[in-house]
Design an enzyme around this catalytic site. Structure first.
Site, short mmCIF file in Angstrom:
data_model
loop_
_atom_site.label_atom_id
_atom_site.label_comp_id
_atom_site.label_asym_id
_atom_site.label_seq_id
_atom_site.Cartn_x
_atom_site.Cartn_y
_atom_site.Cartn_z
N GLY A 12 3.99 -28.21 -7.17
CA GLY A 12 4.92 -28.98 -7.97
C GLY A 12 5.93 -28.12 -8.68
N ALA A 13 6.85 -28.77 -9.42
CA ALA A 13 7.91 -28.04 -10.11
C ALA A 13 7.36 -27.05 -11.12
CB ALA A 13 8.85 -29.04 -10.80
N CYS A 128 6.62 -30.33 -23.55
CA CYS A 128 7.67 -29.31 -23.47
C CYS A 128 8.62 -29.37 -24.66
CB CYS A 128 8.44 -29.45 -22.17
SG CYS A 128 8.95 -31.15 -21.78
N GLY A 159 12.04 -32.30 -16.31
CA GLY A 159 10.86 -32.72 -17.05
C GLY A 159 10.15 -33.90 -16.41
N LYS A 223 4.43 -38.53 -28.70
CA LYS A 223 3.82 -37.22 -28.41
C LYS A 223 4.35 -36.17 -29.37
CE LYS A 223 3.45 -38.01 -23.42
NZ LYS A 223 4.08 -37.67 -22.11
N ARG A 245 17.18 -38.56 -22.02
CA ARG A 245 17.32 -37.81 -20.77
C ARG A 245 18.81 -37.71 -20.43
NH1 ARG A 245 13.03 -35.23 -18.92
NH2 ARG A 245 11.78 -37.10 -18.58
N HIS A 252 15.74 -27.99 -21.90
CA HIS A 252 15.88 -29.05 -22.90
C HIS A 252 16.66 -28.54 -24.11
CE1 HIS A 252 13.26 -31.35 -20.52
NE2 HIS A 252 12.15 -31.30 -21.22
N ASN A 325 12.47 -25.82 -20.07
CA ASN A 325 11.31 -26.69 -20.16
C ASN A 325 10.25 -26.41 -19.11
OD1 ASN A 325 13.58 -27.90 -18.53
ND2 ASN A 325 11.96 -29.30 -17.91
#
Length: 358
Positions: A12-13, A128, A159, A223, A245, A252, A325
């Site tokens: 994944g990223a 993040c 993200g 969060k 976003r 970020h 991020n």
């Protein structure tokens, strides 16, 4: 003797950045293991020019593993992290699943490495956007205290994962190359893959990250609120977030307003931030020097600038905070936690399993 380190979600990223951070890490590593879902199992990735075959993640994947870095989604962590702990590994989890668990420390190493001492096999990596804010604010909290934080984020599409990056690039091409109106481009992911509607991000700003809660804040905003209080070990800090976003691929940005318990001179605040590990002061308005997302990409640091007094509130301060991020906000913070566990001698078999096996 070095460690065996597993990466769950290696393709994944964030997982690919974890591999890069491990390659550059001071952590003594004898072997790496790449784990993933069935979609990616069998792929071959590199580690320091050696080929490593990606394996399917199962309950038995963690035998002989000392440190397991998880970044494959909350449901994967919920299912497999307890098996890793049972096998004797220390889990560093980069999902939201364990962040508010009372037996799991939530750690930004520059801020609260002391919390690692009491881990029970799982350490959680914060969101993040929370991580970079903590690095920027901790030197201020240490000297003058904090009573209030109001943050507005400008978050990159990475993200939301590689699929969001791909969709953003596709939408930009539709507008720039094909002349399609931004309102009419194909949108299947953002603002939240799990919500009912999806909107274009190309040439747009979406004031929604994750789904909404009952109080009309999003989960991303909640969060930041809850994680800040846990990391700083202070439920009395007032925290409010608006998370947005924007069509930036990586890094970020945040506009942060704080109120300190004691009045803090701006010059001293800048000095404290400049001296803090992991923070870089970029603040010279006369020369137009301030943090920018394009300059933060690829760096492990958190960049802080535009630091100025509020015009009406004596103890109010505004600032601009930027960080990659995928690195400090995820992969680097996770590997940094693993390095800190090693340095403090906290990589050890757990004596009691406190997490239920599924």
């Amino acid at each position: 003797m070095g460690y065996t380190v597993a990466i769950v979600g290696a393709t994944g990223a964030v997982g690919t950045q974890m591999i890069k951070m491990l390659e550059e890490s001071t952590l003594p590593i004898d072997q790496v293991r790449y784990l993933s879902s069935s979609r990616s199992a069998g792929k071959v990735l590199a580690f320091k020019e050696q080929e490593v075959t990606v394996e399917l993640t199962t309950e038995d994947s963690f035998e002989g593993v000392d440190i397991a870095l998880f970044s494959a989604g909350g449901s994967t962590s919920a299912k497999f992290a307890p098996y890793a702990v049972k096998a004797g590994a220390v889990v560093v989890d980069n999902t939201s699943h364990f962040r508010q668990h009372p037996d799991v420390p939530l750690v930004v190493p520059e801020v609260n490495a002391h919390a690692l001492e009491n881990h029970n096999g799982i350490v959680s990596c914060p969101n993040c956007s929370t991580i970079q804010m903590m690095v920027a604010l901790e030197p201020i909290r240490q000297k003058w205290g904090l009573s209030r934080i109001i943050v507005s984020t400008y978050q990159a599409v990475s993200g939301a994962g590689q699929s969001a990056i791909n969709e953003t690039q596709d939408q930009l091409k539709q507008v720039l190359n094909d002349g399609i109106n931004p309102k009419d481009v194909t949108a299947n992911i953002l603002p939240s893959g799990g919500d009912k509607k999806h909107y274009p991000i190309a040439f747009n700003a979406l004031p929604q990250i994750d789904v909404f809660t009952d109080n009309d804040y999003t989960y991303e905003e909640m969060k930041m609120t809850k994680e800040t209080k846990k990391i700083m070990e202070d439920d009395n800090i007032a925290v409010s977030a608006t998370c947005v976003r924007i069509p930036v691929l990586s890094a970020h940005s945040e506009s942060v307003y704080i109120e300190t318990q004691e009045v803090a001179p701006i010059a001293a605040v800048k000095e404290a931030i400049a001296a803090f590990p992991g923070a870089v002061l970029e603040d010279n308005p006369s020369q137009q020097i301030y943090p920018q997302a394009v300059n933060a990409v690829g760096s492990r640091d958190t960049f802080v600038g535009r630091i100025r007094k509020d015009l009406d509130q004596e103890n109010g301060i505004h600032m601009w905070v930027v960080s990659d991020n995928l690195l400090k906000g995820a992969a680097w913070n996770s590997v940094q936690i693993a390095e800190t566990l090693h340095e403090k001698g906290f990589v050890r078999p757990t004596t009691a399993l406190k997490f239920e096996l599924n």
